[in-house]
Motif scaffolding. Sequence first.
Motif, PDB file in Angstrom:
ATOM      1  N   GLY A 275      56.140  20.928  71.204  1.00  7.88           N
ATOM      2  CA  GLY A 275      55.328  22.072  70.803  1.00  7.88           C
ATOM      3  C   GLY A 275      56.124  23.043  69.969  1.00  7.88           C
ATOM      4  N   ARG A 276      55.398  23.888  69.261  1.00  6.04           N
ATOM      5  CA  ARG A 276      56.070  24.912  68.488  1.00  6.04           C
ATOM      6  C   ARG A 276      56.482  26.048  69.386  1.00  6.04           C
ATOM      7  NH1 ARG A 276      53.734  24.922  63.221  1.00  6.04           N
ATOM      8  NH2 ARG A 276      52.464  23.086  63.066  1.00  6.04           N
ATOM      9  N   ARG A 277      57.486  26.738  68.984  1.00  2.00           N
ATOM     10  CA  ARG A 277      57.794  28.000  69.637  1.00  2.00           C
ATOM     11  C   ARG A 277      57.114  29.083  68.829  1.00  2.00           C
ATOM     12  NH1 ARG A 277      64.071  26.371  70.665  1.00  2.00           N
ATOM     13  NH2 ARG A 277      63.544  24.727  72.124  1.00  2.00           N
TER      14      ARG A 277
ATOM     15  N   PHE B  47      49.686  36.331  59.357  1.00  2.13           N
ATOM     16  CA  PHE B  47      50.654  35.252  59.512  1.00  2.13           C
ATOM     17  C   PHE B  47      50.983  34.992  60.974  1.00  2.13           C
ATOM     18  CE2 PHE B  47      51.331  36.301  55.155  1.00  2.13           C
ATOM     19  CZ  PHE B  47      51.661  35.095  54.573  1.00  2.13           C
ATOM     20  N   ARG B  48      51.325  33.774  61.280  1.00  2.00           N
ATOM     21  CA  ARG B  48      51.971  33.435  62.536  1.00  2.00           C
ATOM     22  C   ARG B  48      53.406  33.105  62.170  1.00  2.00           C
ATOM     23  NH1 ARG B  48      47.140  31.673  65.189  1.00  2.00           N
ATOM     24  NH2 ARG B  48      45.673  33.141  64.280  1.00  2.00           N
ATOM     25  N   TYR B  49      54.303  33.382  63.082  1.00  2.00           N
ATOM     26  CA  TYR B  49      55.711  33.192  62.765  1.00  2.00           C
ATOM     27  C   TYR B  49      56.258  32.000  63.518  1.00  2.00           C
ATOM     28  CZ  TYR B  49      55.161  37.518  60.477  1.00  2.00           C
ATOM     29  OH  TYR B  49      54.710  38.479  59.626  1.00  2.00           O
TER      30      TYR B  49
ATOM     31  N   PHE C 147      69.153  26.712  56.859  1.00  2.00           N
ATOM     32  CA  PHE C 147      70.300  27.244  57.602  1.00  2.00           C
ATOM     33  C   PHE C 147      69.951  27.611  59.049  1.00  2.00           C
ATOM     34  CE2 PHE C 147      69.005  30.981  54.972  1.00  2.00           C
ATOM     35  CZ  PHE C 147      68.807  31.938  55.957  1.00  2.00           C
ATOM     36  N   ASP C 148      68.753  27.260  59.489  1.00  2.00           N
ATOM     37  CA  ASP C 148      68.506  27.282  60.938  1.00  2.00           C
ATOM     38  C   ASP C 148      69.153  26.074  61.607  1.00  2.00           C
ATOM     39  OD1 ASP C 148      66.827  25.145  60.350  1.00  2.00           O
ATOM     40  OD2 ASP C 148      64.971  26.208  60.787  1.00  2.00           O
ATOM     41  N   GLY C 149      69.597  25.137  60.796  1.00  2.00           N
ATOM     42  CA  GLY C 149      70.315  23.973  61.310  1.00  2.00           C
ATOM     43  C   GLY C 149      69.428  22.868  61.844  1.00  2.00           C
TER      44      GLY C 149
ATOM     45  N   ALA D  92      62.228  36.971  58.922  1.00  2.00           N
ATOM     46  CA  ALA D  92      61.201  36.272  59.706  1.00  2.00           C
ATOM     47  C   ALA D  92      60.414  35.275  58.867  1.00  2.00           C
ATOM     48  CB  ALA D  92      60.256  37.294  60.341  1.00  2.00           C
ATOM     49  N   HIS D  93      60.226  35.604  57.606  1.00  2.00           N
ATOM     50  CA  HIS D  93      59.461  34.722  56.727  1.00  2.00           C
ATOM     51  C   HIS D  93      60.350  33.722  55.985  1.00  2.00           C
ATOM     52  CE1 HIS D  93      55.370  36.028  57.232  1.00  2.00           C
ATOM     53  NE2 HIS D  93      55.684  37.289  57.022  1.00  2.00           N
ATOM     54  N   GLY D  94      61.613  33.620  56.400  1.00  2.00           N
ATOM     55  CA  GLY D  94      62.461  32.579  55.814  1.00  2.00           C
ATOM     56  C   GLY D  94      63.421  33.071  54.758  1.00  2.00           C
TER      57      GLY D  94
ATOM     58  N   ALA E 231      65.581  33.114  50.997  1.00  2.00           N
ATOM     59  CA  ALA E 231      64.857  32.189  50.125  1.00  2.00           C
ATOM     60  C   ALA E 231      64.241  31.074  50.944  1.00  2.00           C
ATOM     61  CB  ALA E 231      65.799  31.601  49.074  1.00  2.00           C
ATOM     62  N   ARG E 232      63.002  30.755  50.605  1.00  2.00           N
ATOM     63  CA  ARG E 232      62.319  29.629  51.248  1.00  2.00           C
ATOM     64  C   ARG E 232      61.673  28.781  50.167  1.00  2.00           C
ATOM     65  NH1 ARG E 232      57.344  31.689  54.750  1.00  2.00           N
ATOM     66  NH2 ARG E 232      57.125  29.473  55.195  1.00  2.00           N
ATOM     67  N   LEU E 233      61.364  27.562  50.546  1.00  2.00           N
ATOM     68  CA  LEU E 233      60.568  26.739  49.669  1.00  2.00           C
ATOM     69  C   LEU E 233      59.125  27.239  49.724  1.00  2.00           C
ATOM     70  CD1 LEU E 233      60.865  24.176  47.896  1.00  2.00           C
ATOM     71  CD2 LEU E 233      60.101  22.855  49.891  1.00  2.00           C
TER      72      LEU E 233
ATOM     73  N   ALA F 130      59.533  25.109  53.602  1.00  2.00           N
ATOM     74  CA  ALA F 130      60.677  25.285  54.504  1.00  2.00           C
ATOM     75  C   ALA F 130      61.293  26.668  54.364  1.00  2.00           C
ATOM     76  CB  ALA F 130      61.725  24.218  54.223  1.00  2.00           C
ATOM     77  N   LYS F 131      61.415  27.343  55.501  1.00  2.00           N
ATOM     78  CA  LYS F 131      62.045  28.666  55.534  1.00  2.00           C
ATOM     79  C   LYS F 131      63.564  28.533  55.592  1.00  2.00           C
ATOM     80  CE  LYS F 131      59.974  31.165  58.790  1.00  2.00           C
ATOM     81  NZ  LYS F 131      59.010  31.656  59.831  1.00  2.00           N
ATOM     82  N   TRP F 132      64.259  29.602  55.236  1.00  2.00           N
ATOM     83  CA  TRP F 132      65.726  29.663  55.326  1.00  2.00           C
ATOM     84  C   TRP F 132      66.374  28.500  54.571  1.00  2.00           C
ATOM     85  CZ3 TRP F 132      63.174  29.705  60.424  1.00  2.00           C
ATOM     86  CH2 TRP F 132      62.805  30.998  60.806  1.00  2.00           C
TER      87      TRP F 132
HETATM   88  N1  LIG Z   1      62.941  26.434  58.717  1.00  2.00           N
HETATM   89  C1  LIG Z   1      61.633  26.404  59.085  1.00  2.00           C
HETATM   90  N2  LIG Z   1      60.695  26.412  58.132  1.00  2.00           N
HETATM   91  C2  LIG Z   1      59.388  26.372  58.470  1.00  2.00           C
HETATM   92  C3  LIG Z   1      58.985  26.272  59.817  1.00  2.00           C
HETATM   93  C4  LIG Z   1      60.002  26.276  60.810  1.00  2.00           C
HETATM   94  O1  LIG Z   1      59.734  26.209  62.026  1.00  2.00           O
HETATM   95  N3  LIG Z   1      61.325  26.344  60.412  1.00  2.00           N
HETATM   96  N4  LIG Z   1      57.646  26.200  60.142  1.00  2.00           N
HETATM   97  C5  LIG Z   1      56.715  25.789  59.082  1.00  2.00           C
HETATM   98  C6  LIG Z   1      55.334  26.046  59.419  1.00  2.00           C
HETATM   99  S1  LIG Z   1      54.557  24.907  60.409  1.00  2.00           S
HETATM  100  C7  LIG Z   1      54.673  27.103  58.910  1.00  2.00           C
HETATM  101  S2  LIG Z   1      52.996  27.329  59.179  1.00  2.00           S
HETATM  102  C8  LIG Z   1      55.362  28.115  58.103  1.00  2.00           C
HETATM  103  C9  LIG Z   1      55.243  29.486  58.762  1.00  2.00           C
HETATM  104  O2  LIG Z   1      55.784  30.457  57.903  1.00  2.00           O
HETATM  105  P1  LIG Z   1      55.834  31.975  58.372  1.00  2.00           P
HETATM  106  O3  LIG Z   1      56.670  32.000  59.616  1.00  2.00           O
HETATM  107  O4  LIG Z   1      56.422  32.717  57.218  1.00  2.00           O
HETATM  108  O5  LIG Z   1      54.410  32.382  58.658  1.00  2.00           O
HETATM  109  O6  LIG Z   1      56.736  27.843  57.908  1.00  2.00           O
HETATM  110  C10 LIG Z   1      57.051  26.484  57.767  1.00  2.00           C
HETATM  111  N5  LIG Z   1      58.462  26.398  57.471  1.00  2.00           N
END
Ligand SMILES: Nc1nc2c(c(=O)[nH]1)N[C@H]1C(S)=C(S)[C@@H](COP(=O)(O)O)O[C@H]1N2
Length: 245
Positions: free
Chosen positions: A18-20, A68-70, A155-157, A187-189, A192-194, A205-207
Amino acid sequence: MGVDQGGVEGEEKGRPIGRRVLLGTLGLGALGVVTAPTLQRGLESFLAGASDKDPTGLTDLLPNGGGFRYYSVTSSVPRRTAATYRLTIDGLVDRPRTYTLAELRALPQTRMVRDVQCVTGWRVPETPFEGVRLSRLLDAAGVRQEAGAVRFTCFDGAYTESLTLDQARRADVLVALRMRDKDLSHAHGGPARLYVAPMYFYKSAKWLSGITVTKDVRPGYWEERGYDIDAWVGRSNGRDDEPTS
Ligand SMILES: Nc1nc2c(c(=O)[nH]1)N[C@H]1C(S)=C(S)[C@@H](COP(=O)(O)O)O[C@H]1N2
Ligand SMILES: [Mo]
């Protein structure tokens, strides 16, 4: 507080892990829902890093904060600043290199306004993202003939993602530095995020810390756990059309 994680998670029944869902956990005041023993500490450091501008770090995490959900698959994520952030491009390229945040900011920026759509159902309409086109970074690196895919590391590893080279070269795929016209928060990555606009948000992908050009697609974190590798919104993961609301 009307946090509907129960319903959201219900769509994911049968998935092994499950997701956290940090927001849901906070909103319900039920830390026990998430069983990782280090979570309390993880949450605290996560909150501490949640926003550059809000000293409490909490406003970005409140419900209705834009809808948003985080998500994070790890209980804590190290913080990277403009001084410490690095993005490496390597693999099947002629000119591997590492970018600083300042170097990424100095490149031409593309701004796009699209709906964010998580595969679990929540959606945030017309969300501006801004950053460097991934195609630009790939071209600068000189992708080799034999390459067919791109792998992303964080970089969350723990989190990984992937795209075919054709998908990665689309004009609506960014290395995003800004969201909703502000620098990306931790919180949103951030920094830089993809951002893969036409696909479900798990592709984004965040971070982001690594872009590796490979021969073949290697399934990402959620894809190893059942999600579709080609994650077109409305045309994957069992959906056959666009949600209407
Ligand atoms: N590094 C990382 N990127 C991630 C995730 C994650 O758990 N870790 N979750 C993904 C999912 S399922 C979603 S819906 C979005 C959530 O982005 P937010 O937290 O900015 O809303 O990030 C995506 N990228
Ligand atoms: Mo998601």
